[in-house]
Design a protein around this motif. Structure first.
Motif, PDB file in Angstrom:
ATOM      1  N   ILE B  77       0.848  -1.200   0.000  1.00 38.81           N
ATOM      2  CA  ILE B  77       0.000   0.000   0.000  1.00 38.81           C
ATOM      3  C   ILE B  77       0.881   1.246   0.000  1.00 38.81           C
ATOM      4  O   ILE B  77       0.602   2.225  -0.681  1.00 38.81           O
ATOM      5  CB  ILE B  77      -0.948  -0.002   1.220  1.00 38.81           C
ATOM      6  CG1 ILE B  77      -2.100  -0.979   0.985  1.00 38.81           C
ATOM      7  CG2 ILE B  77      -1.498   1.402   1.492  1.00 38.81           C
ATOM      8  CD1 ILE B  77      -3.009  -1.178   2.189  1.00 38.81           C
ATOM      9  N   ASN B  78       1.968   1.195   0.738  1.00 36.91           N
ATOM     10  CA  ASN B  78       2.816   2.378   0.812  1.00 36.91           C
ATOM     11  C   ASN B  78       3.587   2.641  -0.475  1.00 36.91           C
ATOM     12  O   ASN B  78       3.872   3.793  -0.797  1.00 36.91           O
ATOM     13  CB  ASN B  78       3.734   2.298   2.029  1.00 36.91           C
ATOM     14  CG  ASN B  78       2.975   2.750   3.253  1.00 36.91           C
ATOM     15  OD1 ASN B  78       2.599   3.913   3.350  1.00 36.91           O
ATOM     16  ND2 ASN B  78       2.658   1.826   4.145  1.00 36.91           N
ATOM     17  N   ILE B  79       3.903   1.591  -1.192  1.00 36.99           N
ATOM     18  CA  ILE B  79       4.512   1.802  -2.508  1.00 36.99           C
ATOM     19  C   ILE B  79       3.507   2.542  -3.401  1.00 36.99           C
ATOM     20  O   ILE B  79       3.823   3.534  -4.056  1.00 36.99           O
ATOM     21  CB  ILE B  79       4.923   0.449  -3.138  1.00 36.99           C
ATOM     22  CG1 ILE B  79       6.103  -0.136  -2.359  1.00 36.99           C
ATOM     23  CG2 ILE B  79       5.268   0.623  -4.620  1.00 36.99           C
ATOM     24  CD1 ILE B  79       6.527  -1.518  -2.809  1.00 36.99           C
ATOM     25  N   ARG B  81       0.803   4.286  -2.444  1.00 40.90           N
ATOM     26  CA  ARG B  81       0.501   5.632  -1.922  1.00 40.90           C
ATOM     27  C   ARG B  81       1.598   6.619  -2.312  1.00 40.90           C
ATOM     28  O   ARG B  81       1.330   7.714  -2.761  1.00 40.90           O
ATOM     29  CB  ARG B  81       0.366   5.606  -0.387  1.00 40.90           C
ATOM     30  CG  ARG B  81      -0.962   5.069   0.107  1.00 40.90           C
ATOM     31  CD  ARG B  81      -1.167   5.400   1.581  1.00 40.90           C
ATOM     32  NE  ARG B  81      -1.640   6.757   1.755  1.00 40.90           N
ATOM     33  CZ  ARG B  81      -1.080   7.669   2.561  1.00 40.90           C
ATOM     34  NH1 ARG B  81      -0.021   7.369   3.280  1.00 40.90           N
ATOM     35  NH2 ARG B  81      -1.587   8.870   2.658  1.00 40.90           N
ATOM     36  N   ASN B  82       2.854   6.212  -2.140  1.00 43.10           N
ATOM     37  CA  ASN B  82       3.960   7.117  -2.470  1.00 43.10           C
ATOM     38  C   ASN B  82       3.938   7.509  -3.941  1.00 43.10           C
ATOM     39  O   ASN B  82       4.103   8.668  -4.282  1.00 43.10           O
ATOM     40  CB  ASN B  82       5.304   6.441  -2.151  1.00 43.10           C
ATOM     41  CG  ASN B  82       5.740   6.756  -0.741  1.00 43.10           C
ATOM     42  OD1 ASN B  82       5.228   7.668  -0.115  1.00 43.10           O
ATOM     43  ND2 ASN B  82       6.677   5.989  -0.235  1.00 43.10           N
ATOM     44  N   ILE B  85       0.911   9.779  -4.629  1.00 38.00           N
ATOM     45  CA  ILE B  85       1.114  11.125  -4.086  1.00 38.00           C
ATOM     46  C   ILE B  85       2.112  11.893  -4.961  1.00 38.00           C
ATOM     47  O   ILE B  85       1.916  13.056  -5.292  1.00 38.00           O
ATOM     48  CB  ILE B  85       1.588  11.038  -2.615  1.00 38.00           C
ATOM     49  CG1 ILE B  85       0.404  10.655  -1.717  1.00 38.00           C
ATOM     50  CG2 ILE B  85       2.212  12.342  -2.143  1.00 38.00           C
ATOM     51  CD1 ILE B  85       0.781  10.353  -0.276  1.00 38.00           C
ATOM     52  N   ASP B  86       3.184  11.211  -5.362  1.00 39.55           N
ATOM     53  CA  ASP B  86       4.174  11.875  -6.217  1.00 39.55           C
ATOM     54  C   ASP B  86       3.539  12.350  -7.520  1.00 39.55           C
ATOM     55  O   ASP B  86       3.780  13.465  -7.966  1.00 39.55           O
ATOM     56  CB  ASP B  86       5.342  10.923  -6.530  1.00 39.55           C
ATOM     57  CG  ASP B  86       6.276  10.773  -5.327  1.00 39.55           C
ATOM     58  OD1 ASP B  86       6.132  11.567  -4.374  1.00 39.55           O
ATOM     59  OD2 ASP B  86       7.117   9.861  -5.346  1.00 39.55           O
ATOM     60  N   TYR B 148      -5.024  11.301   4.521  1.00 45.77           N
ATOM     61  CA  TYR B 148      -4.639   9.907   4.273  1.00 45.77           C
ATOM     62  C   TYR B 148      -5.228   9.371   2.966  1.00 45.77           C
ATOM     63  O   TYR B 148      -4.517   8.774   2.156  1.00 45.77           O
ATOM     64  CB  TYR B 148      -5.069   9.017   5.442  1.00 45.77           C
ATOM     65  CG  TYR B 148      -4.511   7.618   5.297  1.00 45.77           C
ATOM     66  CD1 TYR B 148      -3.165   7.363   5.522  1.00 45.77           C
ATOM     67  CD2 TYR B 148      -5.315   6.564   4.875  1.00 45.77           C
ATOM     68  CE1 TYR B 148      -2.629   6.100   5.346  1.00 45.77           C
ATOM     69  CE2 TYR B 148      -4.792   5.288   4.701  1.00 45.77           C
ATOM     70  CZ  TYR B 148      -3.442   5.065   4.942  1.00 45.77           C
ATOM     71  OH  TYR B 148      -2.915   3.817   4.749  1.00 45.77           O
ATOM     72  N   TYR B 149      -6.524   9.564   2.780  1.00 42.42           N
ATOM     73  CA  TYR B 149      -7.164   8.924   1.622  1.00 42.42           C
ATOM     74  C   TYR B 149      -7.015   9.723   0.333  1.00 42.42           C
ATOM     75  O   TYR B 149      -7.060   9.155  -0.753  1.00 42.42           O
ATOM     76  CB  TYR B 149      -8.656   8.717   1.897  1.00 42.42           C
ATOM     77  CG  TYR B 149      -8.927   7.802   3.058  1.00 42.42           C
ATOM     78  CD1 TYR B 149      -8.509   6.468   3.039  1.00 42.42           C
ATOM     79  CD2 TYR B 149      -9.598   8.253   4.181  1.00 42.42           C
ATOM     80  CE1 TYR B 149      -8.754   5.629   4.108  1.00 42.42           C
ATOM     81  CE2 TYR B 149      -9.850   7.416   5.254  1.00 42.42           C
ATOM     82  CZ  TYR B 149      -9.418   6.105   5.214  1.00 42.42           C
ATOM     83  OH  TYR B 149      -9.648   5.269   6.272  1.00 42.42           O
ATOM     84  N   GLY B 151      -4.471  12.114  -0.121  1.00 37.47           N
ATOM     85  CA  GLY B 151      -3.104  12.597  -0.346  1.00 37.47           C
ATOM     86  C   GLY B 151      -3.002  14.112  -0.282  1.00 37.47           C
ATOM     87  O   GLY B 151      -2.132  14.714  -0.896  1.00 37.47           O
TER      88      GLY B 151
END
Lengths: 249, 191
Positions: B77-79, B81-82, B85-86, B148-149, B151
């Motif tokens: 999930i963090n991959i 999300r990052n 967001i980028d 969070y959801y 970004g």
């Protein structure tokens, strides 16, 4: 600025994990996270806290073309289905692609560009560049009697430690230890490597580098013994786990 | 969500370049990860692009996964999300530099802010910390959910909720503090 002062680190880690840390500050902190285990751990802790916010998320099926796109990017052939692919087959396919004429030229240009970019902009590749290439290693996957992967063993080529990760807890009988063995490919007698725990990840100290120790070893196995085995001992019973090993170099 | 144990096993096999395991991992997790990206980018094409990039990254970095980083799902999930967001922020810079009214955050209709809050509430119930988090004001919860959801950064949230920047920063900080103490009170191990 000292990013690693505990209060400051926690503030940055939580803003980074949440996503509210933005712009150049986000990039700078990403570099800190890559180089500092303390910063990396602080971010992990916050990510785990925030992960509860995903518990109610409703999945949305992506189109089938997404998977084909991924296959195309990674394996340069959308028609190869994974059902016929093996890890080694996949690697050979990738090598064949790499050494085809246009692929080779492209790869060389790409490698040069990457080298230049990475020297100047290490954060361009997104995350954890230190993991980008598997270092020369010795890797084995051991299966249980029903063929399920149960243990991953890995060691650097010149390393003197074997990292053992249990993928499922090992049911060690009372009064016994789980003894790991190295099985030489020439059929010579197995030799003991060390005692492993029943679950989790552990590191076994090796008497020599894995390159020397495992040069002729094609398989690793685990048996249950009444006491840790010494050099010259033989396994008392059947192997509880056994699997092939490869040298990745 | 798929069982953590089987995902860890699939990831371990992916680290050994097992393509069958990789497809299994994709089938087990892609719908969940796609929703993460869609929520942040709110554009199917871009979310799809990020999803593909994320799985390419997962294939290359599977050996870097370690249990201390959380469950395999948290790690993946963090991959996503990052990368989402980028892309969101890169696009915003691009749009802002070419149009007068560039800030995409302003395009978020007020009613769409309702969805992140519902998702937050439902997740807190599942995590069994809804009551504890109920001590936060609705604005504090909303600020946390939008960050969070969606970004969103503090200035986006301040614009959307028409609140001073300093106040919004306080809401987010308070939300995170409360999340930490609620999880500790609930005895969630390792947190």
């Amino acid at each position: 600025m000292n990013y690693l002062l505990p209060v400051r680190l926690d503030r940055l880690a939580r803003e980074y994990a949440l996503g509210t840390l933005a712009g150049p500050a986000r990039r700078r902190f990403e570099r800190v996270v890559r180089s500092s285990p303390a910063a990396s751990m602080a971010v992990d802790v916050w990510r785990q806290r925030l992960s509860v916010l995903d518990l109610a998320a409703a999945p949305v099926q992506p189109p089938e073309s997404t998977w084909h796109g991924i296959e195309r990017r990674l394996f340069s052939g959308p028609n190869q289905s994974a059902s016929t692919a093996t890890p080694i087959g996949g690697a050979l396919q990738a090598l064949r692609g790499l050494f085809s004429g246009r692929g080779l030229a492209g790869a060389l240009v790409g490698a040069l560009l990457c080298a230049v970019l990475l020297r100047t902009q290490p954060d361009l590749i997104g995350m954890e560049p230190r993991f980008d290439a598997l270092p020369a290693s010795y890797v084995g996957v051991l299966l249980d009697p029903v063929g399920k992967a149960a243990l991953v063993a890995s060691s650097r080529r010149q390393g003197r430690q074997l990292t053992v990760k249990l993928l499922q807890p090992l049911n060690v009988p009372a009064g016994h230890v789980a003894q790991m063995w190295a099985l030489p490919k020439d059929g010579a007698a197995p030799f003991p490597v060390g005692v492993i725990p029943a679950q989790g990840t552990s590191r076994l100290a090796l008497p020599d580098t894995s390159e020397k120790l495992f040069f002729n070893v094609s398989r690793l196995a685990v048996s249950f013994e009444k006491a840790p085995s010494n050099a010259g001992d033989a396994p008392a019973g059947a192997y509880a786990l056994i699997g092939n090993c490869v040298k990745v170099w | 969500m798929p069982a953590t144990e089987s995902l860890a096993e699939l990831l371990a096999r992916v680290a050994l370049r097992d393509r069958r395991a990789f497809e299994g991992l994709y089938r087990a997790t892609s719908a969940h990860l796609f929703s993460v990206s869609l929520r942040i980018l709110r554009n199917e094409g871009r979310a799809d692009e990020v999803l593909q990039e994320s799985y390419v990254s997962i294939w290359h970095h599977a050996a870097g996964y370690h249990a201390a980083a959380g469950t395999p799902m948290t790690w993946m999930i963090n991959i996503v999300r990052n990368k989402s967001i980028d892309l969101l922020r890169a696009r915003r810079t691009e749009v802002a530099s070419t149009t007068e009214i560039g800030d995409e955050a302003l395009n978020v209709a007020a009613d769409s802010a309702g969805e992140p809050q519902r998702l937050l509430d439902d997740s807190l119930i599942k995590a069994k910390i809804a009551e504890c988090m109920g001590t936060l004001s609705s604005q504090q919860r909303q600020a946390l959910a939008l960050a969070y959801y969606r970004g969103m950064v503090h200035t986006d949230i301040a614009n959307l909720l028409n609140a001073p920047l300093g106040t919004v920063k306080g809401w987010v900080r308070r939300g995170l503090d409360q999340l930490k103490s609620c999880l500790e009170a609930a005895g969630v191990s390792g947190v």
